[in-house]
Design a protein around this motif. Structure first.
Motif, PDB file in Angstrom:
ATOM      1  N   TYR A 127       0.834  -1.201   0.000  1.00  0.00           N
ATOM      2  CA  TYR A 127       0.000   0.000   0.000  1.00  0.00           C
ATOM      3  C   TYR A 127       0.871   1.254   0.000  1.00  0.00           C
ATOM      4  CZ  TYR A 127      -3.412   3.476   1.474  1.00  0.00           C
ATOM      5  OH  TYR A 127      -4.204   4.598   1.540  1.00  0.00           O
ATOM      6  N   GLY A 128       1.927   1.247   0.828  1.00  0.00           N
ATOM      7  CA  GLY A 128       2.806   2.401   0.868  1.00  0.00           C
ATOM      8  C   GLY A 128       3.484   2.659  -0.461  1.00  0.00           C
ATOM      9  N   PHE A 129       3.914   1.596  -1.129  1.00  0.00           N
ATOM     10  CA  PHE A 129       4.573   1.766  -2.425  1.00  0.00           C
ATOM     11  C   PHE A 129       3.601   2.325  -3.456  1.00  0.00           C
ATOM     12  CE2 PHE A 129       5.892   0.051  -6.591  1.00  0.00           C
ATOM     13  CZ  PHE A 129       7.126   0.678  -6.694  1.00  0.00           C
ATOM     14  N   ASN A 130       2.376   1.804  -3.501  1.00  0.00           N
ATOM     15  CA  ASN A 130       1.392   2.314  -4.449  1.00  0.00           C
ATOM     16  C   ASN A 130       0.956   3.727  -4.106  1.00  0.00           C
ATOM     17  OD1 ASN A 130       0.096   0.106  -6.523  1.00  0.00           O
ATOM     18  ND2 ASN A 130       0.994  -0.879  -4.736  1.00  0.00           N
ATOM     19  N   ALA A 131       1.006   4.101  -2.809  1.00  0.00           N
ATOM     20  CA  ALA A 131       0.694   5.476  -2.426  1.00  0.00           C
ATOM     21  C   ALA A 131       1.753   6.438  -2.939  1.00  0.00           C
ATOM     22  CB  ALA A 131       0.582   5.578  -0.909  1.00  0.00           C
ATOM     23  N   LEU A 132       2.977   5.943  -3.067  1.00  0.00           N
ATOM     24  CA  LEU A 132       4.068   6.780  -3.552  1.00  0.00           C
ATOM     25  C   LEU A 132       4.074   6.901  -5.068  1.00  0.00           C
ATOM     26  CD1 LEU A 132       7.051   5.638  -1.301  1.00  0.00           C
ATOM     27  CD2 LEU A 132       5.822   7.802  -1.186  1.00  0.00           C
ATOM     28  N   VAL A 133       3.909   5.785  -5.763  1.00  0.00           N
ATOM     29  CA  VAL A 133       4.070   5.785  -7.220  1.00  0.00           C
ATOM     30  C   VAL A 133       2.751   5.666  -7.965  1.00  0.00           C
ATOM     31  CG1 VAL A 133       6.329   4.745  -6.957  1.00  0.00           C
ATOM     32  CG2 VAL A 133       4.373   3.272  -7.387  1.00  0.00           C
ATOM     33  N   GLY A 134       1.648   5.345  -7.258  1.00  0.00           N
ATOM     34  CA  GLY A 134       0.376   5.147  -7.926  1.00  0.00           C
ATOM     35  C   GLY A 134       0.214   3.717  -8.387  1.00  0.00           C
ATOM     36  N   PRO A 135      -1.008   3.166  -8.330  1.00  0.00           N
ATOM     37  CA  PRO A 135      -1.230   1.779  -8.748  1.00  0.00           C
ATOM     38  C   PRO A 135      -1.026   1.545 -10.233  1.00  0.00           C
ATOM     39  CG  PRO A 135      -3.311   2.874  -8.277  1.00  0.00           C
ATOM     40  CD  PRO A 135      -2.223   3.828  -7.869  1.00  0.00           C
ATOM     41  N   SER A 136      -1.024   2.608 -11.038  1.00  0.00           N
ATOM     42  CA  SER A 136      -0.756   2.487 -12.478  1.00  0.00           C
ATOM     43  C   SER A 136      -0.205   3.816 -12.966  1.00  0.00           C
ATOM     44  CB  SER A 136      -2.039   2.125 -13.252  1.00  0.00           C
ATOM     45  OG  SER A 136      -2.977   3.178 -13.160  1.00  0.00           O
ATOM     46  N   PRO A 137       0.506   3.824 -14.083  1.00  0.00           N
ATOM     47  CA  PRO A 137       1.094   5.079 -14.572  1.00  0.00           C
ATOM     48  C   PRO A 137       0.073   6.197 -14.758  1.00  0.00           C
ATOM     49  CG  PRO A 137       1.989   3.204 -15.763  1.00  0.00           C
ATOM     50  CD  PRO A 137       0.880   2.671 -14.902  1.00  0.00           C
ATOM     51  N   ALA A 138      -1.147   5.833 -15.185  1.00  0.00           N
ATOM     52  CA  ALA A 138      -2.169   6.853 -15.423  1.00  0.00           C
ATOM     53  C   ALA A 138      -3.208   6.902 -14.307  1.00  0.00           C
ATOM     54  CB  ALA A 138      -2.861   6.581 -16.760  1.00  0.00           C
ATOM     55  N   GLY A 139      -3.017   6.106 -13.247  1.00  0.00           N
ATOM     56  CA  GLY A 139      -4.016   6.020 -12.200  1.00  0.00           C
ATOM     57  C   GLY A 139      -3.934   7.180 -11.217  1.00  0.00           C
ATOM     58  N   ALA A 140      -5.054   7.424 -10.527  1.00  0.00           N
ATOM     59  CA  ALA A 140      -5.096   8.472  -9.513  1.00  0.00           C
ATOM     60  C   ALA A 140      -4.337   8.007  -8.277  1.00  0.00           C
ATOM     61  CB  ALA A 140      -6.553   8.781  -9.166  1.00  0.00           C
ATOM     62  N   PRO A 141      -3.796   8.936  -7.471  1.00  0.00           N
ATOM     63  CA  PRO A 141      -3.098   8.528  -6.245  1.00  0.00           C
ATOM     64  C   PRO A 141      -4.048   7.844  -5.273  1.00  0.00           C
ATOM     65  CG  PRO A 141      -3.442  10.911  -6.310  1.00  0.00           C
ATOM     66  CD  PRO A 141      -3.805  10.389  -7.653  1.00  0.00           C
TER      67      PRO A 141
END
Length: 373
Positions: A127-141
């Motif tokens: 969760y922390g990693f996706n909060a930093l980089v986003g779940p996808s390149p075009a995804g919302a934070p």
């Protein structure tokens, strides 16, 4: 999975359960630990011989430590994965018993000479990693409040995050995972409803990821194998296997399923926390979350626990459900060992023993608070 934190991807991957192996080739060594991406031909020869998942949680300690030692030998003998004098950060499951953590820390610090070690929760790392980089390149934070649902091999975890703070004391470990889907598939093969080759774990795992899923968004597409196509009730079998995550009674278990686990965590939150989590939605991670239609099925299961007339709870899937926990730990390792309040040292463990590990529980909370901000 392991490698130096400076590397973009792990170089070696081990199976998600404590397992002993044998090779089909009689001339090969009697035991082989690990699964290597750069040796696919040899990796394909490995059969699971014995696994032990329940004692890890029910007895409060790992029971196959000789396998753990063999895995660590492989890690620390690989110069591409380990550098002398480097600290180690270890991801662990929710509710990992202190006895297992203590022994792992002692082995790392004393046997392999690691100067410092820290433990962190795998799903919180994802969760922390996706909060930093986003779940996808075009995804919302990602929102600062959510329910983190990690679907592993032998169990799942439900962990609330409120305003960027991980509420470990409100988390719940649910004893269902991808292995339950596999076992249901093997049971159908045992009854003769499916080909006998699907009774073997490797065949059942491959079939599960390709053809099993939930019917609400439609079953996975693709042409069924010739020995399966045309069998009666295949749609029922494909969806029933996946349903084992939400109905463990299919395998004779009496404990709650994944939907009930999420509902219990929501019920344990205060009203303002519950509203924040409901608005943020569910964050899905773990290898088991790749199951087709799981997001829609989880929305359906959680709907009765929401206020009347509420919109379906939003569900976000991790960018890489299998590797994001490793990536999150890699990011943490860049700074966590710069503060001696955030890691376990060899001297501290020798002086304080297990109490030193307990004192570091608050440090783990600080670590995840920082990552999700």
């Amino acid at each position: 999975r392991h490698r130096l934190a400076s590397a973009p991807h792990p170089s070696c991957e081990f199976h998600a359960q404590v397992t002993k192996y044998r090779l089909k080739d009689a001339a090969a060594p009697s035991r082989y630990v690990g699964r290597y991406s750069h040796e696919p031909e040899r990796a394909a020869q490995i059969d699971a011989l014995k696994s032990s998942q329940k004692p890890l949680h029910q007895k409060g300690a790992v029971c196959e430590f000789e396998v753990l030692e063999a895995v660590l030998d492989r890690v620390f003998c690989d110069p591409a994965c380990c550098r002398e004098g480097s600290p180690a950060i270890v991801t662990e499951a929710l509710g990992n018993p202190l006895a297992a953590r203590k022994l792992t820390a002692e082995v790392l610090l004393e046997t392999y000479g690691v100067p410092a070690v820290q433990f962190c929760h795998a799903d919180a790392c994802a969760y922390g990693f996706n909060a930093l980089v986003g779940p996808s390149p075009a995804g919302a934070p990602l929102p600062r409040s959510a329910v983190v649902v990690g679907v592993g091999h032998g169990h799942s975890s439900v962990l609330p995050v409120v305003d960027g703070r991980v509420l470990f004391d409100q988390g719940l470990r649910v004893p269902v995972g991808g292995a339950h889907v596999t076992k249901t598939l093997q049971h159908f093969a045992y009854l003769g409803r499916l080909p006998s080759r699907l009774f073997l774990t490797a065949g059942a795992e491959a079939f599960k990821h390709t053809f099993c899923g939930f019917p609400s968004p439609g079953l996975p597409g693709g042409k069924l194998p010739p020995d399966v196509a045309g069998r009666p009730d295949m749609d029922f079998i494909q969806s029933t296997c996946a349903e084992a995550l939400f109905a463990p009674s299919l395998l004779g278990h009496k404990h709650a399923g994944l939907g009930e686990g999420v509902g219990r965590v929501l019920d344990g939150l205060r009203e303002e926390q519950r509203r924040a989590v409901q608005d943020g939605g569910v964050f899905l991670t773990g290898g088991g979350s790749r199951l087709h239609g799981l997001a829609e099925r989880l929305q359906e299961a959680v709907a009765p626990d929401l206020p009347l007339g509420s919109a379906p709870i939003p569900v976000t899937r991790a960018g890489d459900p299998e590797l994001d926990a490793w990536h999150g730990a890699r990011v943490m390792s860049e700074w966590v060992f710069q503060d001696d309040a955030l890691y376990i040292s060899r001297e501290g463990l020798a002086e304080c023993g297990a109490g030193h590990l307990l004192a570091r529980e608050s440090a783990t909370l600080r670590l995840h608070d920082l990552v999700t901000r």
